[in-house]
Design an enzyme around this catalytic site. Sequence first.
Site, short mmCIF file in Angstrom:
data_model
loop_
_atom_site.label_atom_id
_atom_site.label_comp_id
_atom_site.label_asym_id
_atom_site.label_seq_id
_atom_site.Cartn_x
_atom_site.Cartn_y
_atom_site.Cartn_z
N CYS A 179 0.81 -1.23 0.00
CA CYS A 179 0.00 0.00 0.00
C CYS A 179 0.84 1.27 0.00
O CYS A 179 0.38 2.32 -0.42
CB CYS A 179 -0.92 0.02 1.22
SG CYS A 179 -2.12 -1.30 1.16
N HIS A 201 -4.10 6.85 1.24
CA HIS A 201 -4.28 5.53 0.62
C HIS A 201 -5.66 5.03 1.02
O HIS A 201 -6.03 5.11 2.20
CB HIS A 201 -3.19 4.58 1.11
CG HIS A 201 -3.58 3.14 0.96
ND1 HIS A 201 -3.99 2.62 -0.23
CD2 HIS A 201 -3.66 2.13 1.87
CE1 HIS A 201 -4.31 1.35 -0.06
NE2 HIS A 201 -4.12 1.03 1.21
N ASN A 212 -10.14 -1.20 -1.91
CA ASN A 212 -8.73 -0.93 -1.63
C ASN A 212 -7.90 -1.50 -2.78
O ASN A 212 -7.84 -2.71 -2.97
CB ASN A 212 -8.36 -1.59 -0.30
CG ASN A 212 -6.91 -1.42 0.10
OD1 ASN A 212 -6.05 -1.17 -0.74
ND2 ASN A 212 -6.63 -1.59 1.39
N1 ACO Z 1 -19.08 -9.99 5.95
C1 ACO Z 1 -19.72 -10.29 7.09
N2 ACO Z 1 -19.09 -10.57 8.25
C2 ACO Z 1 -17.75 -10.53 8.24
C3 ACO Z 1 -17.02 -10.22 7.09
C4 ACO Z 1 -17.73 -9.94 5.90
N3 ACO Z 1 -17.13 -9.61 4.75
N4 ACO Z 1 -15.69 -10.24 7.39
C5 ACO Z 1 -15.60 -10.57 8.68
N5 ACO Z 1 -16.83 -10.75 9.20
C6 ACO Z 1 -17.19 -11.11 10.58
C7 ACO Z 1 -16.10 -11.85 11.28
O1 ACO Z 1 -16.19 -13.22 11.01
C8 ACO Z 1 -16.38 -11.51 12.71
O2 ACO Z 1 -17.41 -12.35 13.17
P1 ACO Z 1 -17.39 -12.93 14.68
O3 ACO Z 1 -17.46 -11.70 15.57
O4 ACO Z 1 -18.61 -13.77 14.72
O5 ACO Z 1 -16.11 -13.68 14.81
C9 ACO Z 1 -16.92 -10.09 12.67
O6 ACO Z 1 -17.39 -9.90 11.31
C10 ACO Z 1 -15.90 -9.04 13.03
O7 ACO Z 1 -14.73 -9.27 12.28
P2 ACO Z 1 -13.47 -8.36 12.42
O8 ACO Z 1 -12.40 -8.86 11.51
O9 ACO Z 1 -13.14 -8.17 13.86
O10 ACO Z 1 -14.06 -6.99 11.83
P3 ACO Z 1 -13.43 -5.55 11.87
O11 ACO Z 1 -14.38 -4.62 12.48
O12 ACO Z 1 -12.01 -5.55 12.35
O13 ACO Z 1 -13.40 -5.17 10.33
C11 ACO Z 1 -11.83 -4.94 8.53
C12 ACO Z 1 -12.60 -5.90 9.45
C13 ACO Z 1 -12.81 -4.19 7.69
C14 ACO Z 1 -10.92 -5.78 7.67
C15 ACO Z 1 -10.99 -3.95 9.36
O14 ACO Z 1 -10.29 -4.61 10.38
C16 ACO Z 1 -10.00 -3.16 8.53
O15 ACO Z 1 -10.36 -2.36 7.68
N6 ACO Z 1 -8.70 -3.31 8.81
C17 ACO Z 1 -7.65 -2.54 8.14
C18 ACO Z 1 -7.48 -2.92 6.71
C19 ACO Z 1 -6.30 -2.15 6.18
O16 ACO Z 1 -6.16 -0.96 6.38
N7 ACO Z 1 -5.39 -2.81 5.52
C20 ACO Z 1 -4.16 -2.13 5.16
C21 ACO Z 1 -4.03 -1.87 3.80
S1 ACO Z 1 -4.07 -3.30 2.84
C22 ACO Z 1 -2.47 -3.66 2.39
O17 ACO Z 1 -1.47 -3.09 2.74
C23 ACO Z 1 -2.32 -4.86 1.51
#
Ligand code: ACO
Length: 335
Positions: free
Chosen positions: A115, A262, A292
């Site tokens: 990223c 980003h 993303n």
């Molecule tokens: N649809 C429905 N439910 C989902 C999904 C989905 N697509 N994905 C996960 N869930 C569920 C999980 O299974 C979990 O269920 P549980 O509570 O029963 O176990 C629940 O939703 C919560 O999951 P989390 O992973 O804790 O959700 P979170 O609020 O952290 O959101 C996300 C996830 C959107 C990925 C977030 O953490 C995020 O944006 N992180 C940063 C991403 C980022 O910036 N990446 C860096 C750049 S990418 C790079 O460099 C390659």
Amino acid sequence: MHTTKIAGVGHYVPENIVKNADLEMIMETSDAWIQERTGIKERRWVPQDSDDTPSVMGTKAARKAIADAGLEVTDIDFIVFATLSPDYYFPGPGVMVQEQLGLPEIGALDVRNQCSGFIYGLSVADQFIKTGMYKNILLIGSELHSGGLDKTTRGRGVSVIFGDGAGAVVLSRAQEGEGKIHTTKLHSEGKHAKELALLGPSTTNWVDAMIEAQDPEDLSYYPYMNGNFVFKHAVTRFQEVIHEALAELDKKPEDIDLLIPHQANLRISQFIQQKMGLRNDQVFNNIQKYGNTTAASIPIALSEAKAEGRIKPGQLLCLAAFGSGFTWGSSLIQF
Ligand code: ACO
């Protein structure tokens, strides 16, 4: 010492739009969950039978950036290509752009900073232009995530976020009074390398061993992301590295005309905006449409922001990124 300006911008995204409702058909997810957690409404995914590859999309974006700069393809004297999803394991896509554009045997450098790849590439290109080594550098960020995502319920925490596309800029030696890259700041923290990574197949996860094991539960073929952990680091590092660049120029957040973060997650951008006290018109977001696109997200946003009249010559632009590595960086640019 010379100075570097952004002479031209361009982007290309594949036509195929995948809406959140389309994902509901192939995995257990919902439009409401995706929009609430990420802000994403749709993304572009290259169909499997398409001719688009990261280098092909990068070349399409590059042609637009070169035209926007008012240059000919032959004016380009160096290529920098940032991606985490190269056409092949090796060689990197930079050389493919050299071939596709029909350029003479100029140098082509591949950047592997995920990223933050565009900002790392920007910094490298800026140094080459400052020293006078090159005059017009093509910098591309391009990604084709869709071919490598786990599109089942198992992979939904990652696959709903990522999209395909390419953005490009031409960086040129500036004349007096033209635009200027004031500074770039780069950082890394490798102890978190495996928190956001694709581990196999690789030289540590041997292809032979993977073929032999034929383990359908082996998830190392797919990107892994510890989403919460990444989120927490991202919101801190984005702010730190923006403040670091501002401090060098003795500037404050209110001096930024447009921040292009980003496009990792709309919630991350909104958190930074709020913590830094920025108005809506000071921050550009388009993750709603593209998801993303890692190394491509900043140049795509830059190109769209210019097309929408959101950036004008002379304005102070701030670019910032955080991602896998972890790596992060920022740049302050007079457009
Ligand atoms: N649809 C429905 N439910 C989902 C999904 C989905 N697509 N994905 C996960 N869930 C569920 C999980 O299974 C979990 O269920 P549980 O509570 O029963 O176990 C629940 O939703 C919560 O999951 P989390 O992973 O804790 O959700 P979170 O609020 O952290 O959101 C996300 C996830 C959107 C990925 C977030 O953490 C995020 O944006 N992180 C940063 C991403 C980022 O910036 N990446 C860096 C750049 S990418 C790079 O460099 C390659």
